[in-house]
Design a protein around this motif. Structure first.
Motif: not given
Lengths: 216, 310
Positions: A211-212, A25-29, A177
């Motif tokens: 954010i991780t 699960g990726l938090n892509v920015r 994530n």
């Protein structure tokens, strides 16, 4: 090499993408900053074997064959066998001789060939996977590649959290994530120390968007 | 073929109708004010279409598929929670065990073993995780990590699995079937979020907890509470075994607890100084940003229903 391209696509469609999207699960920015065509180099921090796979999975299957991670020849190819096949065929690495015996021209030959074909390189300027989520010293390789090919875009990517999902010397994968923060192009400088400093500064700045967390 | 009870299918059609109206309003807005940027609103609405399409599909496909789906939501929520809160590096081995609680918890749900379902996380997992932590041999930060892991599994596995258990309760309202109570809970919880936002925008003056959530007002809270209580009184007899009076209590319960769930997750985000828990759902944020209220409403609504009718 149609067959190799098919193997690569199947490897990513059936294994890498499902693992990256579901188990990780990726938090892509900053996805618009991701170059969609070469010549370009993604420079990223390196904590886990997953780093390369995550970066490659940002691209659609139709483009996967054009994304070429630069990887240590001694680690991936020396023993031959399955690991070498995986690295060369499924992932399509550009082997890099880290022994120090090769001169600079032959060292970067593979990189230049790939850039000549408008491919996108993935390069970990720390040279090796460090301690989880800690930056090691940045090496100058990117600068020398860029000096020969000034039209190449250098894009910094900050990865965070992967050193926790699959750290160095651990076999147990644990889902987490992770952050993938894609920065803006790093402009070329005259001398190598300034360029290394610019890369370090870019990582520093991008890490603010993570954010991780894993530090206690 | 799928044999959906009539009132459950009307409810689904009504939700789709609301979504069509909302999308229509959005298109009209963009058409009337072409220079305003509605990207986020558009993303939000599109994500709603996806979420509702997925949830309705799994509900139509039957209990077992729906139970697996809610188990998967628990997995996503637990993963998201443990990714944003600080844990020690060595805790990853314990976290692996926490994940294993999910298939077991949802297995108890699928076999309808209420006794095990209700104690598995608060008793067995509660006692097991610190035991596994002791085996790590790292005592520095032990209390902190144990606290985080317990809270995470309770919120994301135990609480969310109550939605799934609604699916296996014996059907008492045949016109609503096993889908009815779940639809009622999901719809009322989300409707409450919308109502509190709407009344807050319209009348909001007095802030409830400015430190946590500066946009939450007493007017929004009470307006939401009254609206949801009223709507719940009308809808509960159609979708659940509850009577009109019980429906009012259920509505008030959902409204108040939904508010609390919302601000609890907000407090977590404030503490970590982040805006969203992830970016899985475009326009909404992470899975916890969407399920914050549901984490509180699901067990409370479930136990109200269970106590009053089973």
């Amino acid at each position: 090499m149609l067959i190799n391209r098919i193997i690569k696509i199947l490897f990513f469609a059936l294994l890498v993408k499902p693992v990256v999207l579901i188990l990780l699960g990726l938090n892509v920015r900053g996805r618009p900053n991701l170059p969609d065509k070469g010549p370009a180099i993604l420079v990223a921090n390196h904590n886990s074997h997953l780093d390369t796979l995550v970066l490659m999975s940002l691209y659609p299957l139709s483009q996967i064959h054009r994304i070429r991670p630069v990887a240590a020849a001694d680690y991936f190819l020396q023993k031959g066998g399955f690991l070498a096949w995986l690295a060369l065929t499924c992932i399509g690495i550009i082997p890099m001789d880290r022994s120090g015996s090769a001169d600079r021209d032959s060292l970067f030959k593979g990189c230049h060939e790939a850039l000549d074909n408008d491919q996108i390189l993935i390069l970990f300027p720390e040279g090796s996977r460090g301690q989880p989520e800690q930056m090691s010293k940045i090496k100058k390789g990117v600068f020398y590649v860029l000096k020969e090919r000034p039209d190449t875009k250098v894009i910094p990517v900050m990865l965070h959290g992967l050193g926790r999902a699959l750290p160095r010397n651990e076999a147990l994968f644990v889902p987490f994530n992770c952050d993938v923060i894609i920065g803006e192009e790093i402009p070329m400088t005259e001398k190598s120390p300034a360029f290394v400093a610019a890369i370090a500064a870019a990582f520093e700045q991008l890490s603010e968007y993570c954010i991780t967390q894993n530090q206690l | 073929m799928f044999n959906i009870p009539s009132q459950a299918s009307y409810a689904m059609l009504a939700v789709l109708g609301l979504l069509v109206i909302a999308s229509g309003i959005l298109v009209a807005l963009q058409w009337r004010r072409p220079n305003t940027d509605y990207t986020e609103l558009r993303q939000r609405t599109l994500s709603w279409w996806w979420m509702i399409a997925i949830i309705f599909s799994v509900l139509i496909l039957g209990q077992n598929i729906a139970i697996i789906f809610f188990g998967f939501l628990s997995f996503l929520a637990l993963k998201e929670f443990l990714s944003i809160v600080p844990t020690r590096h060595c805790d990853r081995r314990v976290i692996f065990w926490a994940y294993l609680s999910i298939p077991l918890q949802y297995y108890w749900v699928s076999m309808g073993w209420y006794g095990m379902f209700i104690i598995f996380i608060p008793v067995y997992i509660f006692l097991l995780l610190p035991m596994r932590m002791v085996l790590l041999g790292e005592v520095k930060g032990f209390i902190h990590s144990a606290g985080i892991l317990h809270w995470a599994t309770m919120l994301t596995v135990f609480c969310i699995s109550h939605i799934a258990y609604l699916l296996v309760l014996p059907v008492q309202n045949p016109a609503a079937g096993f889908i009815g109570p779940v639809l009622f809970l999901l719809f009322m919880t989300q409707f409450n979020d919308v109502c509190q936002y709407f009344w807050g925008k319209l009348l909001g003056k007095r802030k409830i907890i400015p430190k946590v959530s500066p946009n939450k007002t007493w007017e929004g809270f009470i307006g939401g509470l009254l609206t949801v209580t009223l709507c719940s009184a009308l809808l509960a007899p159609l979708l659940t075994p509850l009577s009109i009076g019980e429906g009012m209590i259920a509505g008030a319960l959902i409204s108040a607890s939904g508010f609390i769930g919302d601000v609890v997750i907000s407090s977590v985000k404030r503490d970590l100084e982040i805006k969203d828990c992830g970016n899985l759902i475009p326009g909404h944020g992470g899975i916890l940003d969407r399920m914050d209220s549901l984490i509180y409403t699901a067990p409370l609504f479930f136990h109200f229903l269970y106590y009053s009718h089973y």
